[in-house]
Motif scaffolding. Structure first.
Motif, PDB file in Angstrom:
ATOM      1  N   ASP A  46       0.833  -1.208   0.000  1.00  0.00           N
ATOM      2  CA  ASP A  46       0.000   0.000   0.000  1.00  0.00           C
ATOM      3  C   ASP A  46       0.869   1.260   0.000  1.00  0.00           C
ATOM      4  OD1 ASP A  46      -2.278  -1.555   0.031  1.00  0.00           O
ATOM      5  OD2 ASP A  46      -2.658  -1.291   2.190  1.00  0.00           O
ATOM      6  N   LEU A  47       1.899   1.262   0.834  1.00  0.00           N
ATOM      7  CA  LEU A  47       2.760   2.443   0.912  1.00  0.00           C
ATOM      8  C   LEU A  47       3.560   2.648  -0.370  1.00  0.00           C
ATOM      9  CD1 LEU A  47       4.032   2.315   4.607  1.00  0.00           C
ATOM     10  CD2 LEU A  47       2.237   3.751   3.636  1.00  0.00           C
ATOM     11  N   THR A  48       3.931   1.554  -1.017  1.00  0.00           N
ATOM     12  CA  THR A  48       4.634   1.669  -2.302  1.00  0.00           C
ATOM     13  C   THR A  48       3.732   2.379  -3.308  1.00  0.00           C
ATOM     14  OG1 THR A  48       5.939  -0.319  -1.879  1.00  0.00           O
ATOM     15  CG2 THR A  48       5.759   0.378  -4.171  1.00  0.00           C
ATOM     16  N   GLN A  49       2.462   1.983  -3.338  1.00  0.00           N
ATOM     17  CA  GLN A  49       1.503   2.653  -4.222  1.00  0.00           C
ATOM     18  C   GLN A  49       1.381   4.131  -3.847  1.00  0.00           C
ATOM     19  OE1 GLN A  49       0.102   1.087  -6.880  1.00  0.00           O
ATOM     20  NE2 GLN A  49       1.311  -0.676  -6.259  1.00  0.00           N
ATOM     21  N   ASP A  50       1.290   4.404  -2.541  1.00  0.00           N
ATOM     22  CA  ASP A  50       1.177   5.789  -2.069  1.00  0.00           C
ATOM     23  C   ASP A  50       2.372   6.630  -2.509  1.00  0.00           C
ATOM     24  OD1 ASP A  50      -1.181   5.109  -0.811  1.00  0.00           O
ATOM     25  OD2 ASP A  50      -0.339   5.126   1.230  1.00  0.00           O
ATOM     26  N   VAL A  51       3.551   6.030  -2.450  1.00  0.00           N
ATOM     27  CA  VAL A  51       4.769   6.760  -2.842  1.00  0.00           C
ATOM     28  C   VAL A  51       4.671   7.207  -4.300  1.00  0.00           C
ATOM     29  CG1 VAL A  51       7.246   6.472  -3.323  1.00  0.00           C
ATOM     30  CG2 VAL A  51       6.290   5.721  -1.138  1.00  0.00           C
ATOM     31  N   PHE A  52       4.257   6.290  -5.159  1.00  0.00           N
ATOM     32  CA  PHE A  52       4.174   6.644  -6.580  1.00  0.00           C
ATOM     33  C   PHE A  52       3.047   7.643  -6.861  1.00  0.00           C
ATOM     34  CE2 PHE A  52       7.042   3.104  -6.873  1.00  0.00           C
ATOM     35  CZ  PHE A  52       7.898   3.510  -7.892  1.00  0.00           C
ATOM     36  N   VAL A  53       1.959   7.548  -6.114  1.00  0.00           N
ATOM     37  CA  VAL A  53       0.873   8.531  -6.271  1.00  0.00           C
ATOM     38  C   VAL A  53       1.361   9.903  -5.804  1.00  0.00           C
ATOM     39  CG1 VAL A  53      -1.413   9.215  -5.426  1.00  0.00           C
ATOM     40  CG2 VAL A  53      -1.002   6.849  -6.155  1.00  0.00           C
ATOM     41  N   LYS A  54       2.064   9.936  -4.663  1.00  0.00           N
ATOM     42  CA  LYS A  54       2.610  11.211  -4.174  1.00  0.00           C
ATOM     43  C   LYS A  54       3.608  11.791  -5.181  1.00  0.00           C
ATOM     44  CE  LYS A  54       2.055  10.455   0.764  1.00  0.00           C
ATOM     45  NZ  LYS A  54       2.701  10.265   2.065  1.00  0.00           N
ATOM     46  N   ALA A  55       4.443  10.935  -5.742  1.00  0.00           N
ATOM     47  CA  ALA A  55       5.413  11.401  -6.739  1.00  0.00           C
ATOM     48  C   ALA A  55       4.687  11.985  -7.948  1.00  0.00           C
ATOM     49  CB  ALA A  55       6.341  10.271  -7.162  1.00  0.00           C
ATOM     50  N   TRP A  56       3.640  11.299  -8.390  1.00  0.00           N
ATOM     51  CA  TRP A  56       2.846  11.762  -9.545  1.00  0.00           C
ATOM     52  C   TRP A  56       2.199  13.108  -9.242  1.00  0.00           C
ATOM     53  CZ3 TRP A  56       2.108  10.541 -14.509  1.00  0.00           C
ATOM     54  CH2 TRP A  56       0.956  10.974 -15.150  1.00  0.00           C
ATOM     55  N   ASN A  57       1.579  13.208  -8.069  1.00  0.00           N
ATOM     56  CA  ASN A  57       0.867  14.436  -7.705  1.00  0.00           C
ATOM     57  C   ASN A  57       1.808  15.605  -7.429  1.00  0.00           C
ATOM     58  OD1 ASN A  57      -1.647  13.216  -7.961  1.00  0.00           O
ATOM     59  ND2 ASN A  57      -1.711  12.600  -5.814  1.00  0.00           N
ATOM     60  N   ASN A  58       3.047  15.309  -7.099  1.00  0.00           N
ATOM     61  CA  ASN A  58       4.018  16.368  -6.782  1.00  0.00           C
ATOM     62  C   ASN A  58       5.196  16.375  -7.746  1.00  0.00           C
ATOM     63  OD1 ASN A  58       2.875  17.428  -4.191  1.00  0.00           O
ATOM     64  ND2 ASN A  58       3.065  15.265  -3.664  1.00  0.00           N
ATOM     65  N   SER A  59       4.986  15.863  -8.938  1.00  0.00           N
ATOM     66  CA  SER A  59       6.087  15.712  -9.898  1.00  0.00           C
ATOM     67  C   SER A  59       6.776  17.035 -10.224  1.00  0.00           C
ATOM     68  CB  SER A  59       5.593  15.042 -11.181  1.00  0.00           C
ATOM     69  OG  SER A  59       4.589  15.831 -11.799  1.00  0.00           O
ATOM     70  N   GLU A  60       6.029  18.135 -10.139  1.00  0.00           N
ATOM     71  CA  GLU A  60       6.632  19.433 -10.446  1.00  0.00           C
ATOM     72  C   GLU A  60       7.686  19.828  -9.415  1.00  0.00           C
ATOM     73  OE1 GLU A  60       3.517  20.185  -7.496  1.00  0.00           O
ATOM     74  OE2 GLU A  60       3.485  19.034  -9.343  1.00  0.00           O
ATOM     75  N   LYS A  61       7.676  19.204  -8.256  1.00  0.00           N
ATOM     76  CA  LYS A  61       8.637  19.528  -7.203  1.00  0.00           C
ATOM     77  C   LYS A  61       9.992  18.847  -7.414  1.00  0.00           C
ATOM     78  CE  LYS A  61       5.187  20.475  -3.709  1.00  0.00           C
ATOM     79  NZ  LYS A  61       4.619  20.079  -2.431  1.00  0.00           N
ATOM     80  N   TYR A  62      10.032  17.836  -8.285  1.00  0.00           N
ATOM     81  CA  TYR A  62      11.302  17.159  -8.536  1.00  0.00           C
ATOM     82  C   TYR A  62      12.186  18.025  -9.428  1.00  0.00           C
ATOM     83  CZ  TYR A  62      14.879  14.231 -10.488  1.00  0.00           C
ATOM     84  OH  TYR A  62      16.094  13.759 -10.895  1.00  0.00           O
ATOM     85  N   SER A  63      13.448  18.106  -9.042  1.00  0.00           N
ATOM     86  CA  SER A  63      14.425  18.842  -9.842  1.00  0.00           C
ATOM     87  C   SER A  63      15.683  17.999  -9.963  1.00  0.00           C
ATOM     88  CB  SER A  63      14.766  20.180  -9.196  1.00  0.00           C
ATOM     89  OG  SER A  63      15.870  20.768  -9.847  1.00  0.00           O
TER      90      SER A  63
END
Length: 176
Positions: A46-63
Motif C-alpha cells: 500500500d505504501l509503495t503505491q502511495d509513494v508513486f501517487v505522491k510522486a505523480w501528484n508532486n512531480s513538479e517539485k522534482y528537480s
C-alpha cells in the motif's frame, strides 16, 4: 541515462506511459526499502503505491539539480513510511498482533533481506565503514529520523547528517 531523463521529463508532464515505465523500474526497490522499515507485506504494498501517487501528484517539485529521481523517490518512501509508523492507527494495530501475524511477520522478515539483497543495496551498505553503515541502517532500514539516530548513538546531529551525506555519496558512486 538520456532515456531516464526523457522518462522523468514525460512523467513530470503527466505522461501515463512514463509513469508506468518508472513504476516498473523502481517499485521493487521502493517496496524493499519500505518493507525493511515496516515488516508487513500488505502495508508495504500500500505504501509503495502511495509513494508513486505522491510522486505523480508532486512531480513538479522534482528537480534534477537536487538529485537523482530514484533518490527523490526514496525520500518520499522513507517519509511516507515514517508517517505511517508514527500514525495512531498503526501503533494501535501493532499492539494487538496475533501469534499468526507475528509468525507471518517473522517469516516476511527473512524474505526482506533477500528483497533488499536482490537490488544489492544492503550488500553495498554493509561494505561501508561501520560508523557510516550504522547510521544508514538506522535511517533507511530501521526508520529512525536523524535526530533519533543522534540520540540513539549519543553523537551530535551534525555528525549524523555529515555521515549520512558521505554514505549516500559513496553509495551513489557504486550505483553509477
Amino acid at each position: 541515462m538520456i532515456e531516464l531523463d526523457i522518462l522523468v521529463k514525460n512523467f513530470k508532464n503527466k505522461d501515463h506511459l512514463a509513469f508506468e515505465e518508472l513504476y516498473n523500474m523502481y517499485h521493487k526497490s521502493i517496496f524493499g526499502v519500505i518493507f525493511n522499515m515496516i515488516k508487513d507485506t500488505e502495508i508495504a504494498n500500500d505504501l509503495t503505491q502511495d509513494v508513486f501517487v505522491k510522486a505523480w501528484n508532486n512531480s513538479e517539485k522534482y528537480s534534477i539539480k537536487k538529485g537523482r529521481f530514484f533518490t527523490w523517490l526514496l525520500n518520499i518512501a522513507k517519509n511516507t513510511t515514517i508517517d505511517k509508523i508514527r500514525s495512531k492507527s498503526y501503533k494501535n494495530n501493532k499492539k494487538n498482533v496475533s501469534s499468526e501475524d507475528f509468525l507471518n511477520s517473522f517469516m516476511c522478515n527473512i524474505n526482506s533481506d533477500s528483497i533488499t539483497n536482490a537490488i544489492g543495496l544492503k550488500n553495498m551498505v554493509s561494505n561501508l565503514e561501520p560508523k557510516i553503515k550504522n547510521i544508514l541502517n538506522l535511517i533507511y532500514f530501521e526508520g529512525f529520523t536523524q535526530k533519533e539516530v543522534s540520540e540513539e548513538l549519543n553523537i551530535p546531529l551534525g555528525t549524523v547528517k555529515t555521515r549520512k551525506r558521505n554514505g549516500l555519496n559513496l553509495l551513489k558512486t557504486l550505483f553509477v
